[in-house]
Design an enzyme around this catalytic site. Structure first.
Site, mmCIF file in Angstrom:
data_model
loop_
_atom_site.group_PDB
_atom_site.id
_atom_site.type_symbol
_atom_site.label_atom_id
_atom_site.label_comp_id
_atom_site.label_asym_id
_atom_site.label_seq_id
_atom_site.Cartn_x
_atom_site.Cartn_y
_atom_site.Cartn_z
ATOM 1 N N ASP A 17 0.873 -1.166 0.000
ATOM 2 C CA ASP A 17 0.000 0.000 0.000
ATOM 3 C C ASP A 17 0.920 1.228 0.000
ATOM 4 O OD1 ASP A 17 -2.396 1.614 0.481
ATOM 5 O OD2 ASP A 17 -1.613 1.824 2.520
ATOM 6 N N ASP A 19 -0.163 5.249 0.801
ATOM 7 C CA ASP A 19 -0.442 6.253 1.830
ATOM 8 C C ASP A 19 -0.638 5.591 3.183
ATOM 9 O OD1 ASP A 19 -0.290 8.265 -0.033
ATOM 10 O OD2 ASP A 19 -2.449 8.325 -0.400
#
Length: 222
Positions: A17, A19
């Site tokens: 991932d 952010d």
């Protein structure tokens, strides 16, 4: 001699991932959504609470059902693009070293954001970029659907059971688990429900992530 040949093990890949995992952009996200909410006379805290769990079009449907979703999205894109150019954010401690030491082609980014913003943020924070980025435009269903992570594995040519997902958010953890992948949580005070391993920081997780990518460890250990 044939008896001396060693059959190589299955190739493994790390699916990150972005952010909250590699880029510390929580304050940026909150500011962008607050600015967006202000344009529509909405409660910023409520909008952000919904936005954390859903993709933008789903957020608009919940918090501003009477508004044109395309215009809402245009406004959000404008604010987010401006943040990429001028916002104050940084990579998490250890991110550059970790990504730089991963084997080439052994990792990918899976984000609910858009690729051009990810590239902009990685350039500004001097992070290396992988050859594959699965973004919001690449899939019809976002996290917590397993589709983004399954697409990433497909593009890498790696079986889901040989993938390790690195996440910080419940929706991403759920997506990785539903994809049949090992999921490790980072950058949270306590483990997100369902993760196979938890690390308080990305730097703490880095040695184990590198070991996994180099076929030296098991994603289910710990």
């Amino acid at each position: 001699m044939a008896s001396d040949l060693v059959e190589p093990g299955p190739r493994k890949s790390v699916l990150f991932d972005v952010d909250g995992t590699l880029i510390d952009a929580v304050d940026n996200q909150r500011r962008v959504w607050a600015a967006w909410a202000g344009r529509y006379g909405l409660n910023a805290d409520e909008v952000y609470r919904v936005a954390l769990r859903t993709r933008p079009l789903e957020t608009f449907a919940k918090v501003a059902p009477d508004q044109d979703p395309r215009k809402c999205l245009d406004a959000l894109h404008e604010l987010e693009d401006d943040d990429v150019r001028s916002g104050d954010y940084a990579a998490f401690d250890g991110a550059s070293e970790l990504l730089g030491n991963l084997p080439s082609g052994a990792w990918v980014l899976v984000t609910s954001n858009y690729e051009h913003r990810v590239r902009g943020r990685f350039t500004r924070t001097s992070l290396p970029l992988p050859r594959v980025i699965v973004d919001a435009a690449a899939v019809e269903e976002g996290k917590p659907s397993p589709v983004p992570y399954l697409l990433a594995a497909e593009q890498l040519g790696v079986r889901p059971e040989n993938c390790l997902v690195i996440e910080d958010a419940p929706s991403g953890v759920e997506a990785g688990l539903r994809a049949g992948m090992a999921v490790w949580g980072v950058n949270t005070a306590g483990p997100v429900a369902g993760v196979h391993r938890h690390f308080a920081s990305l730097r703490e997780a880095a040695p184990s992530i590198l070991a996994f990518a180099r076929l030296e460890g098991s994603a289910g250990e710990g």
